[in-house]
Design an enzyme around this catalytic site. Structure first.
Site, PDB file in Angstrom:
ATOM      1  N   ASP A 107      -7.977 -17.424  -0.412  1.00 17.89           N
ATOM      2  CA  ASP A 107      -8.119 -18.599   0.460  1.00 17.89           C
ATOM      3  C   ASP A 107      -9.143 -18.373   1.574  1.00 17.89           C
ATOM      4  O   ASP A 107      -9.926 -19.271   1.900  1.00 17.89           O
ATOM      5  CB  ASP A 107      -6.780 -18.959   1.113  1.00 17.89           C
ATOM      6  CG  ASP A 107      -5.629 -19.010   0.129  1.00 17.89           C
ATOM      7  OD1 ASP A 107      -5.873 -19.024  -1.090  1.00 17.89           O
ATOM      8  OD2 ASP A 107      -4.484 -19.027   0.591  1.00 17.89           O
ATOM      9  N   ARG A 138     -14.195   1.126  -3.902  1.00 16.50           N
ATOM     10  CA  ARG A 138     -13.507   1.628  -2.710  1.00 16.50           C
ATOM     11  C   ARG A 138     -12.930   3.016  -2.938  1.00 16.50           C
ATOM     12  O   ARG A 138     -12.272   3.274  -3.946  1.00 16.50           O
ATOM     13  CB  ARG A 138     -12.380   0.661  -2.326  1.00 16.50           C
ATOM     14  CG  ARG A 138     -11.528   1.148  -1.148  1.00 16.50           C
ATOM     15  CD  ARG A 138     -10.463   0.130  -0.814  1.00 16.50           C
ATOM     16  NE  ARG A 138      -9.479  -0.035  -1.858  1.00 16.50           N
ATOM     17  CZ  ARG A 138      -8.263   0.528  -1.848  1.00 16.50           C
ATOM     18  NH1 ARG A 138      -7.907   1.311  -0.851  1.00 16.50           N
ATOM     19  NH2 ARG A 138      -7.428   0.311  -2.829  1.00 16.50           N
ATOM     20  N   HIS A 195      -6.944  -0.810 -10.288  1.00 18.04           N
ATOM     21  CA  HIS A 195      -6.225   0.447 -10.082  1.00 18.04           C
ATOM     22  C   HIS A 195      -5.911   1.034 -11.452  1.00 18.04           C
ATOM     23  O   HIS A 195      -5.415   0.343 -12.340  1.00 18.04           O
ATOM     24  CB  HIS A 195      -4.936   0.222  -9.300  1.00 18.04           C
ATOM     25  CG  HIS A 195      -4.397   1.485  -8.704  1.00 18.04           C
ATOM     26  ND1 HIS A 195      -3.793   2.463  -9.464  1.00 18.04           N
ATOM     27  CD2 HIS A 195      -4.395   1.944  -7.426  1.00 18.04           C
ATOM     28  CE1 HIS A 195      -3.436   3.465  -8.682  1.00 18.04           C
ATOM     29  NE2 HIS A 195      -3.792   3.169  -7.443  1.00 18.04           N
ATOM     30  N   GLU A 211      -5.994  11.986  -2.872  1.00 17.07           N
ATOM     31  CA  GLU A 211      -6.153  10.938  -3.880  1.00 17.07           C
ATOM     32  C   GLU A 211      -7.535  11.036  -4.505  1.00 17.07           C
ATOM     33  O   GLU A 211      -8.388  11.818  -4.082  1.00 17.07           O
ATOM     34  CB  GLU A 211      -5.919   9.565  -3.255  1.00 17.07           C
ATOM     35  CG  GLU A 211      -4.514   9.383  -2.696  1.00 17.07           C
ATOM     36  CD  GLU A 211      -4.222   7.945  -2.299  1.00 17.07           C
ATOM     37  OE1 GLU A 211      -4.395   7.050  -3.142  1.00 17.07           O
ATOM     38  OE2 GLU A 211      -3.825   7.733  -1.152  1.00 17.07           O
ATOM     39  N   HIS A 266      -6.798  -4.808  -8.532  1.00 15.75           N
ATOM     40  CA  HIS A 266      -6.182  -4.178  -7.366  1.00 15.75           C
ATOM     41  C   HIS A 266      -6.838  -4.546  -6.046  1.00 15.75           C
ATOM     42  O   HIS A 266      -6.157  -4.931  -5.104  1.00 15.75           O
ATOM     43  CB  HIS A 266      -6.219  -2.666  -7.548  1.00 15.75           C
ATOM     44  CG  HIS A 266      -5.570  -1.890  -6.455  1.00 15.75           C
ATOM     45  ND1 HIS A 266      -4.254  -2.070  -6.087  1.00 15.75           N
ATOM     46  CD2 HIS A 266      -6.055  -0.911  -5.632  1.00 15.75           C
ATOM     47  CE1 HIS A 266      -3.946  -1.244  -5.102  1.00 15.75           C
ATOM     48  NE2 HIS A 266      -5.020  -0.546  -4.797  1.00 15.75           N
ATOM     49  N   ARG A 288     -11.701   5.889  -8.676  1.00 13.59           N
ATOM     50  CA  ARG A 288     -10.881   4.935  -9.424  1.00 13.59           C
ATOM     51  C   ARG A 288     -11.648   4.227 -10.538  1.00 13.59           C
ATOM     52  O   ARG A 288     -11.096   3.963 -11.611  1.00 13.59           O
ATOM     53  CB  ARG A 288     -10.286   3.902  -8.472  1.00 13.59           C
ATOM     54  CG  ARG A 288      -9.191   4.476  -7.613  1.00 13.59           C
ATOM     55  CD  ARG A 288      -8.627   3.444  -6.663  1.00 13.59           C
ATOM     56  NE  ARG A 288      -7.494   4.005  -5.940  1.00 13.59           N
ATOM     57  CZ  ARG A 288      -6.851   3.381  -4.977  1.00 13.59           C
ATOM     58  NH1 ARG A 288      -7.221   2.176  -4.613  1.00 13.59           N
ATOM     59  NH2 ARG A 288      -5.829   3.954  -4.367  1.00 13.59           N
ATOM     60  N   SER A 329      -8.727   1.555   2.867  1.00 11.27           N
ATOM     61  CA  SER A 329      -8.546   0.143   3.224  1.00 11.27           C
ATOM     62  C   SER A 329      -7.684  -0.048   4.466  1.00 11.27           C
ATOM     63  O   SER A 329      -8.016  -0.857   5.337  1.00 11.27           O
ATOM     64  CB  SER A 329      -7.946  -0.622   2.044  1.00 11.27           C
ATOM     65  OG  SER A 329      -6.802   0.032   1.540  1.00 11.27           O
ATOM     66  N   LEU A 330      -6.555   0.653   4.561  1.00 16.53           N
ATOM     67  CA  LEU A 330      -5.731   0.531   5.769  1.00 16.53           C
ATOM     68  C   LEU A 330      -6.521   0.965   6.998  1.00 16.53           C
ATOM     69  O   LEU A 330      -6.427   0.353   8.066  1.00 16.53           O
ATOM     70  CB  LEU A 330      -4.453   1.359   5.642  1.00 16.53           C
ATOM     71  CG  LEU A 330      -3.399   0.853   4.650  1.00 16.53           C
ATOM     72  CD1 LEU A 330      -2.227   1.830   4.572  1.00 16.53           C
ATOM     73  CD2 LEU A 330      -2.907  -0.539   5.039  1.00 16.53           C
ATOM     74  N   ALA A 339       0.849  -1.197   0.000  1.00 15.23           N
ATOM     75  CA  ALA A 339       0.000   0.000   0.000  1.00 15.23           C
ATOM     76  C   ALA A 339       0.883   1.245   0.000  1.00 15.23           C
ATOM     77  O   ALA A 339       1.747   1.390   0.858  1.00 15.23           O
ATOM     78  CB  ALA A 339      -0.911  -0.008   1.225  1.00 15.23           C
ATOM     79  N   GLN A 340       0.670   2.125  -0.947  1.00 19.48           N
ATOM     80  CA  GLN A 340       1.580   3.256  -1.118  1.00 19.48           C
ATOM     81  C   GLN A 340       1.021   4.557  -0.549  1.00 19.48           C
ATOM     82  O   GLN A 340       1.641   5.200   0.289  1.00 19.48           O
ATOM     83  CB  GLN A 340       1.902   3.433  -2.606  1.00 19.48           C
ATOM     84  CG  GLN A 340       2.736   2.329  -3.201  1.00 19.48           C
ATOM     85  CD  GLN A 340       3.094   2.580  -4.660  1.00 19.48           C
ATOM     86  OE1 GLN A 340       2.623   3.530  -5.287  1.00 19.48           O
ATOM     87  NE2 GLN A 340       3.923   1.717  -5.211  1.00 19.48           N
ATOM     88  N   GLY A 341      -0.154   4.966  -1.006  1.00 17.04           N
ATOM     89  CA  GLY A 341      -0.615   6.339  -0.792  1.00 17.04           C
ATOM     90  C   GLY A 341      -0.675   6.793   0.649  1.00 17.04           C
ATOM     91  O   GLY A 341      -0.085   7.797   1.023  1.00 17.04           O
TER      92      GLY A 341
END
Length: 529
Positions: A215, A378, A236, A120, A343, A284, A383-384, A50-52
């Site tokens: 899984d 999303r 993405h 973003e 993504h 997105r 998400s984080l 995860a970058q942003g």
């Protein structure tokens, strides 16, 4: 198959990303005996990529409010987000970030010493908190793993979760696992928390690591839980393009567009200005769809992201800069070639806002779960935050549910019957062709038939087999849901039904397994009244 070994715990967490480690740490602080199981190295999941940043309103950005964050999230969710879930999770955000910082996570600061912010797509304000420029997930993972080590929490890497063991009432009684050599084991526990991530590996090209094979969703379905919104797979918009490739591709964070990067077609023209009022900062699904249309119209293999006007790009986005330089591209001097790639799974195992599923003792948090936050698409960097909030809530739920003790079954035999298995590459090619950006009934049916024709019953003997079984089951589920939803909404785009249909407003498709083990859409959940 007979269990090779047994151990016991109050809670077994499957996955070592942000949601799983947060839940494990909080549960340990509440006095529970916790074991964390992960099929690869402890830092091999999606969190570190995860970058942003983390989207959160901390009250120090003039004009921004949690209410505005809620509104942006609901807009991005295209009518399928649960407003109550969105509100609860986002209002819990500041406390969750404070706990993460107390555990050692270090975020970037501005010249005044305050937490830095970036913006973003889909956000109406600069509210995304980054770390390491564009390495937020890596810093979150580092801090949580360090805290886990400090508390000496048991970590069991190299063990793939196979199935939930259940007692005569259907409640969780343990977890069956296989190690890297295919040797079985059983963890006896009244509580299993799935935090195993999504299913990006269902597609040929993805930002997800090799571990993202669905899984946890497959395990939950086999245990009797419902999944929902699985047709909403977010692509993405900007993944580094270096030619046709299979597997994980380097992400070019949305923050590059948030700080001035412009999308150009093969002729060097901007194409987002006429698509959405926010242009490059549209949600997105809008940007990914526009890029796909541009590629189809121009016959190009990629579009370009011009970030040459961003000062000191290498310092601000070191991860992206390194990936570009490795591919022979200098983003400070030339546009970056990009395309969309699979993504994020907006849907997942249906839970309440405390991680509880419909199966007693089975919990889920993070990308594997469907809380109602994301809806049909999303919002970037939510998400984080969701992993932090629901991971903590799930830990408290497990502790609270211990007040109702349940007997743990004593049978040491692990039921692992033959399950449908199809070749992984065939599944990925079929899904990429028919269930990516732009789907229609004929393509969905053809993909379903192709996978069905290649499927045979088999007993997975190791991690690869467990993953293949999960991907086969998830392909069936996504195709069933995508074929049922006859409209375009969020990141589900039907070219034969290109418009939204109000009959589907706020209607989530829930799927469970029928007696033959096939995913089917549950009656009565298809269309809202």
């Amino acid at each position: 198959m007979n269990a090779g070994w047994e151990a016991a715990a109050d809670l077994v967490v499957v996955g070592s990303g942000v949601a799983g480690l947060t839940a494990a740490l909080d549960a340990a602080e509440l006095g529970l005996r916790v074991v964390v199981v992960t099929k690869d190295a402890v830092d091999a999941g999606s969190t570190r990529y995860a970058q942003g940043g983390i989207a959160v309103v901390l009250g120090d950005v003039p004009g921004d409010t949690v209410e505005a964050h809620v509104a942006d999230t609901l807009t991005a969710g295209a009518g399928l987000s649960d407003a109550a879930a969105v509100t609860e999770i986002l209002y819990d955000g500041p406390a969750a970030v404070a706990r993460l910082r107390a555990r050692g996570a270090v975020f970037d600061s501005d010249a005044d010493g305050r937490l830095a912010r970036t913006r973003e797509g889909g956000h109406s304000a600069f509210r995304v908190v980054p770390a390491g420029g564009d390495a937020t997930g890596a810093e979150v993972e580092r801090a949580l793993l360090a805290a886990t080590t400090d508390r000496r929490l048991p970590l069991l890497p190299g063990h793939v979760a196979v199935d939930a063991l259940r007692d005569e009432r259907g409640a969780v009684a343990g977890l069956a696992v296989l190690d890297d050599a295919g040797r079985p084991g059983v963890l006896r526990t009244p509580a299993v928390l799935l935090a195993s991530g999504g299913y990006g590996q269902l597609y040929l090209s993805t930002t997800n690591p090799a571990t993202a094979t669905g899984d946890g969703l497959a395990l939950a379905l086999r245990a009797g839980a419902a999944v929902a919104d699985v047709e909403f797979v977010q692509f993405h918009p900007t993944v580094l393009y270096t030619g046709p490739a299979v597997g994980r591709r380097p992400l070019v964070t949305e923050a590059v567009r948030g700080e001035g990067g412009l999308l150009l077609d093969r002729a060097g023209r901007r194409f987002m200005t006429g698509v959405h009022p926010l242009a490059e900062l549209a949600p997105r699904d809008v940007v990914a769809k526009a890029i796909s249309h541009t590629l189809a119209a121009t016959g190009a293999d990629c579009v370009h992201l011009d970030a040459t006007a961003i000062p000191d790009f290498a310092r601000r986005f070191p991860t992206v800069h390194a990936a570009c330089r490795a591919a022979g591209i200098d983003p400070g001097r030339e546009p970056i070639p990009v395309t969309p790639a699979a993504h994020y799974a907006c849907g997942g195992v249906v839970t309440d806002l405390h991680g509880r599923t419909s199966v007693p003792g089975l919990y889920a948090a993070g990308e594997v779960a469907r809380t109602g936050l994301h809806g049909a698409n999303r919002l970037a960097s939510n998400s984080l935050l969701e992993g932090l909030v629901i991971g903590a809530r799930a830990a408290r739920a497990v502790a609270a549910d211990r007040n109702t003790p349940r007997p743990v079954a004593g049978n040491c035999l692990v039921p692992w019957p033959a399950v449908p298995l199809a070749p992984r590459e065939l599944v990925q090619r079929a899904m990429s062709a028919a269930a990516g950006i732009g789907r229609d009934a004929a393509g969905i049916a053809a993909a379903s038939d192709r996978i069905e024709a290649a499927t045979a019953l088999g007993v997975p003997a190791g991690r690869a087999g467990v993953e293949d079984a999960a991907l086969t089951l998830l392909a069936q589920a996504v195709l069933a849901a995508a074929g049922t939803r006859t409209e375009s909404r969020g990141c589900h785009v039907r070219t034969d039904f290109p418009e939204r249909d109000d009959r589907w407003q706020r209607a989530s498709l829930e799927l469970t397994l029928d007696p033959t083990g096939r995913p089917v859409v549950r009656t009565g959940t298809a269309v809202a009244a």
